[in-house]
Motif scaffolding. Structure first.
Motif, short mmCIF file in Angstrom:
data_model
loop_
_atom_site.label_atom_id
_atom_site.label_comp_id
_atom_site.label_asym_id
_atom_site.label_seq_id
_atom_site.Cartn_x
_atom_site.Cartn_y
_atom_site.Cartn_z
N PRO A 1 0.83 -1.22 0.00
CA PRO A 1 0.00 0.00 0.00
C PRO A 1 0.86 1.26 0.00
N PHE A 2 0.31 2.32 -0.54
CA PHE A 2 1.00 3.61 -0.50
C PHE A 2 0.85 4.28 0.87
N ALA A 3 -0.35 4.21 1.44
CA ALA A 3 -0.62 4.88 2.72
C ALA A 3 0.25 4.28 3.82
N PRO A 4 1.04 5.10 4.53
CA PRO A 4 1.93 4.57 5.58
C PRO A 4 1.19 3.76 6.64
N GLU A 5 -0.01 4.21 7.03
CA GLU A 5 -0.74 3.50 8.07
C GLU A 5 -1.07 2.07 7.63
N MET A 6 -1.42 1.91 6.37
CA MET A 6 -1.75 0.58 5.86
C MET A 6 -0.49 -0.26 5.66
N GLU A 7 0.58 0.38 5.16
CA GLU A 7 1.82 -0.37 4.91
C GLU A 7 2.41 -0.90 6.22
N HIS A 8 2.53 -0.05 7.21
CA HIS A 8 3.15 -0.48 8.47
C HIS A 8 2.29 -1.50 9.22
N ALA A 9 1.01 -1.48 8.97
CA ALA A 9 0.13 -2.44 9.64
C ALA A 9 0.40 -3.87 9.17
N VAL A 10 0.87 -4.02 7.94
CA VAL A 10 1.05 -5.38 7.40
C VAL A 10 2.52 -5.82 7.36
N LEU A 11 3.45 -4.90 7.60
CA LEU A 11 4.86 -5.30 7.64
C LEU A 11 5.16 -6.11 8.91
N PRO A 12 6.11 -7.04 8.85
CA PRO A 12 6.54 -7.73 10.07
C PRO A 12 7.12 -6.73 11.07
N ASN A 13 6.96 -7.02 12.34
CA ASN A 13 7.60 -6.20 13.38
C ASN A 13 7.88 -7.08 14.60
N ALA A 14 8.63 -6.52 15.54
CA ALA A 14 9.03 -7.29 16.72
C ALA A 14 7.82 -7.71 17.54
N GLY A 15 6.80 -6.85 17.62
CA GLY A 15 5.61 -7.18 18.39
C GLY A 15 4.89 -8.42 17.87
N LYS A 16 4.82 -8.55 16.56
CA LYS A 16 4.18 -9.73 15.97
C LYS A 16 4.97 -11.00 16.30
N ILE A 17 6.29 -10.88 16.34
CA ILE A 17 7.13 -12.03 16.67
C ILE A 17 6.92 -12.43 18.13
N VAL A 18 6.92 -11.45 19.01
CA VAL A 18 6.73 -11.72 20.44
C VAL A 18 5.38 -12.39 20.68
N THR A 19 4.33 -11.86 20.07
CA THR A 19 3.00 -12.44 20.24
C THR A 19 2.95 -13.88 19.76
N ALA A 20 3.56 -14.13 18.59
CA ALA A 20 3.56 -15.49 18.05
C ALA A 20 4.35 -16.45 18.94
N ALA A 21 5.50 -15.99 19.46
CA ALA A 21 6.32 -16.85 20.31
C ALA A 21 5.60 -17.19 21.61
N ARG A 22 4.96 -16.20 22.20
CA ARG A 22 4.20 -16.45 23.43
C ARG A 22 3.12 -17.50 23.19
N LYS A 23 2.41 -17.33 22.10
CA LYS A 23 1.30 -18.23 21.79
C LYS A 23 1.80 -19.66 21.57
#
Length: 341
Positions: free
Chosen positions: A311-333
């Motif tokens: 996506p062009f819109a930064p809010e949409m792009e950053h929402a779907v990019l990988p980040n550390a928070g997504k990794i932490v959540t997945a590892a906990r689960k």
């Protein structure tokens, strides 16, 4: 004792290229804005002043022409380093990359090699939309005859570039915009490392364990190595020890290092910022799943970019990019579920 000096990946790459050019007159550099400007991403800074326009050549805006030319130069004994400014531009020159460079040695029975380096930028997060933001690791890693690598730090970048230029095979040398050290991009500080002044090489087929752990394996490449390290630091506060692997190389893939780590931890999350389907993460998970002697305590997991144009819109792009928070959540689960099995 050698004086410690820290370089960005961009400066480490240009220093490695300069060292190879000083010792080998066959090495030359071509691409758009790589001469006087020093490259949009800084990879060729200072080379024009030292080596002149015969060996540091600005090209017209025609990737088909100058990458095809580089393949011919490699066949004739030169060692061209050619820049494809954005990996997204591969569509106009893929014939030269895959049908010529990748197959040249095979089609000639090994008599005509292709010692060519194709360096190209990858990665999003800058609001540059679908034409300038992709990673496309798997697109190139899938093709026989190409070596495909990506450094996560300046030390590796210099050693890997020296090894790539010396390799008789075509090497796709990817670099992530978020790690380059260009002020207008912003840079992960951890990617700026001590780099020795002398020449050294780093093997293009070995992953690196950058953090040891016993509870879960996190595999990243380029930028996602740093996301994994950030996640590992947060997980450590919860008593979870994550082992972090920097792939360095996509092709060849160091499968053995991954398997040894998962054999120890029993859990795996692969993280990359290429498209989800048919990607590097899928290959890593399949590689582990095919082992009949691994005792997994949790399902295998991959975090990646969804199968949609950037996506062009930064809010949409950053929402779907990988980040550390997504990794932490997945590892906990994963680890929470495994504790109840």
């Amino acid at each position: 004792m050698e004086k410690k000096r820290k370089l960005t990946i961009a400066k480490a790459m240009s220093e490695a290229i300069a060292l190879e050019m000083r010792t080998s007159p066959e090495v030359l550099v071509m691409g758009e804005d790589i001469a006087k400007l020093g490259g949009v991403f800084g990879n060729t800074q200072g080379l024009l002043d030292e080596f002149g326009p015969d060996r540091v050549r600005d090209t017209p805006i025609s990737e088909t022409a100058f990458i095809g030319t580089a393949v011919g130069m490699a066949a004739a004994g030169m060692k061209p380093v050619v820049e494809l400014m954005f990996v997204d531009f591969f569509g106009v020159c893929m014939d030269a990359i895959y049908n010529l460079a990748a197959k040249q040695s095979y089609f000639s029975g090994g008599n005509v090699t292709c010692p060519m380096v194709l360096m190209t930028s990858v990665g999003g997060g800058y609001g540059d939309a679908g034409q300038h933001s992709q990673a496309l690791f798997a697109t190139f890693g899938h093709l026989p005859g190409l070596k495909v690598v990506i450094p996560s730090n300046a030390y590796d970048a210099k050693g890997m570039m020296a090894a790539a230029i010396s390799d008789p095979n075509p090497v796709v040398f990817m670099f992530h915009k978020a790690l380059q050290g260009m002020g207008w991009l912003g840079t992960v500080p951890r990617s700026i490392t001590h780099v020795p002044e002398e020449r050294y090489t780093i093997a293009l087929d070995h992953a690196h364990i950058v953090r040891e752990g016993r509870d879960i394996t996190l595999v990243g490449l380029g930028h996602t190595v740093h996301l994994a390290l950030d996640a590992a630091a947060e997980l450590e506060g919860e008593g979870i020890e994550a082992e972090v692997i920097d792939l360095r190389s996509i092709a060849p893939l160091d499968r053995e290092t991954i398997i040894r780590s998962v054999a120890k931890t029993g859990a795996l999350i692969s993280v990359d910022d290429d498209y989800h389907s048919y990607g590097v993460g899928a290959e890593i998970l399949a590689n582990v799943a095919e082992q009949d002697d691994l005792h997994l305590k949790a399902p295998l997991k991959r975090i990646s970019y969804p199968d949609i144009p950037v996506p062009f819109a930064p809010e949409m792009e950053h929402a779907v990019l990988p980040n550390a928070g997504k990794i932490v959540t997945a590892a906990r689960k994963l680890l929470k579920e495994s504790a109840h099995v």
